[in-house]
Design an enzyme around this catalytic site. Sequence first.
Site, PDB file in Angstrom:
ATOM      1  N   ASP A  89       0.813  -1.214   0.000  1.00 56.83           N
ATOM      2  CA  ASP A  89       0.000   0.000   0.000  1.00 56.83           C
ATOM      3  C   ASP A  89       0.848   1.266   0.000  1.00 56.83           C
ATOM      4  O   ASP A  89       2.077   1.193   0.157  1.00 56.83           O
ATOM      5  CB  ASP A  89      -0.964  -0.001   1.205  1.00 56.83           C
ATOM      6  N   ASN A 111      -7.750  -3.097  14.389  1.00 58.82           N
ATOM      7  CA  ASN A 111      -9.142  -3.346  13.989  1.00 58.82           C
ATOM      8  C   ASN A 111      -9.264  -4.510  12.997  1.00 58.82           C
ATOM      9  O   ASN A 111     -10.308  -4.701  12.391  1.00 58.82           O
ATOM     10  CB  ASN A 111      -9.762  -2.070  13.388  1.00 58.82           C
ATOM     11  N   HIS A 151      -7.489  -4.964  10.188  1.00 57.15           N
ATOM     12  CA  HIS A 151      -7.200  -4.735   8.763  1.00 57.15           C
ATOM     13  C   HIS A 151      -5.893  -5.408   8.341  1.00 57.15           C
ATOM     14  O   HIS A 151      -4.996  -5.606   9.154  1.00 57.15           O
ATOM     15  CB  HIS A 151      -7.210  -3.235   8.399  1.00 57.15           C
ATOM     16  N   GLU A 200      -9.886  -1.940   5.508  1.00 56.08           N
ATOM     17  CA  GLU A 200     -10.527  -1.684   6.790  1.00 56.08           C
ATOM     18  C   GLU A 200     -11.791  -2.548   6.922  1.00 56.08           C
ATOM     19  O   GLU A 200     -12.274  -3.093   5.913  1.00 56.08           O
ATOM     20  CB  GLU A 200     -10.906  -0.195   6.866  1.00 56.08           C
TER      21      GLU A 200
HETATM   22  C1  F6R Z   1       1.369  -1.679   6.211  1.00 55.01           C
HETATM   23  C2  F6R Z   1       0.011  -2.217   6.262  1.00 55.01           C
HETATM   24  C3  F6R Z   1      -0.787  -2.275   7.525  1.00 55.01           C
HETATM   25  C4  F6R Z   1       0.023  -2.585   8.767  1.00 55.01           C
HETATM   26  C5  F6R Z   1      -0.882  -2.537   9.999  1.00 55.01           C
HETATM   27  C6  F6R Z   1      -0.116  -2.773  11.279  1.00 55.01           C
HETATM   28  O1  F6R Z   1       1.882  -1.779   4.897  1.00 55.01           O
HETATM   29  O2  F6R Z   1      -0.486  -2.591   5.247  1.00 55.01           O
HETATM   30  O3  F6R Z   1      -1.790  -3.250   7.375  1.00 55.01           O
HETATM   31  O4  F6R Z   1       0.619  -3.850   8.659  1.00 55.01           O
HETATM   32  O5  F6R Z   1      -1.497  -1.280  10.062  1.00 55.01           O
HETATM   33  O6  F6R Z   1       0.748  -1.706  11.499  1.00 55.01           O
HETATM   34  P1  F6R Z   1       1.909  -1.805  12.570  1.00 55.01           P
HETATM   35  O7  F6R Z   1       2.784  -2.916  12.121  1.00 55.01           O
HETATM   36  O8  F6R Z   1       2.624  -0.477  12.501  1.00 55.01           O
HETATM   37  O9  F6R Z   1       1.247  -2.072  13.877  1.00 55.01           O
END
Ligand code: F6R
Length: 261
Positions: free
Chosen positions: A69, A138, A140, A145
Amino acid sequence: MEIIIAKDAEQAASVVADRFEDVLHERGEDGAVLGLATGSSPVLTYRELIARHREQDLSFAHARAFLLDEYIGLTADHEQSYHRFIRENFTGHVDIPDELVLSPDGEAADPRAEAARYDASIGEAGGVDIQILGIGANGHIGFNEPSSSFGSRTRVKTLTEQTVRDNARFFSSSDEVPIHVLTQGLATIREARRIVLIATGEGKAEAVRDMVEGPVSAACPASILQMHPAVTVVVDEAAARDLTHADYYRFIQSQKDRLGS
Ligand code: F6R
């Protein structure tokens, strides 16, 4: 799903690095296609892979990579762009060709067209051999989301307030966090041949429980991974806190270790 409960975040990172190393060796000169995530969860894994590159000659020279992303509206060299993050935290320290580290273009004039182009480019490269994922509090994955369609492809998404708050720690304030992103869709992610999700810390415990033991539901987008044939979930003790069947997962793991597989 294969569930591995590691004693701490370092051990979890080492397990995930082993999976990447296996795929790099298997694909050899044919070139592994790596699916990379950003955020804090994979950082120790990337550190471990960099160490193996430096100390054990683990090579990425034939590999290419696709990020999950990117924020819309940040320039590629913005300190918080994922284009920059992955170079600073991983690919800039190993021998993967920089021009083969690809991510959606968050500055594209037409983000929807960019999403379709990016999605197609993953298929044209032969698909992802191994995808590393983190998970949001959450549930995702990528930036899919809650309520994301299980059939979704790479597209524009709007972040939830919770994700904006969670990601504000990387910015000087939550006002600076872009609310729109380009993200691989759940159907795109599921096409990866192998998936390794890493989650550490008690802030992820509920999301991990919902993903592994809850119903497959758009309320927890990561729960769709239950339908994938080759998923490994690697958690530390804190992230495993709410798993009802933690002892069973440990037992399976101990039996596998005994069998040497
Ligand atoms: C990042 C991504 C997100 C993160 C998720 C967890 O490329 O796609 O899904 O993996 O938000 O974030 P952290 O690892 O910072 O807790």
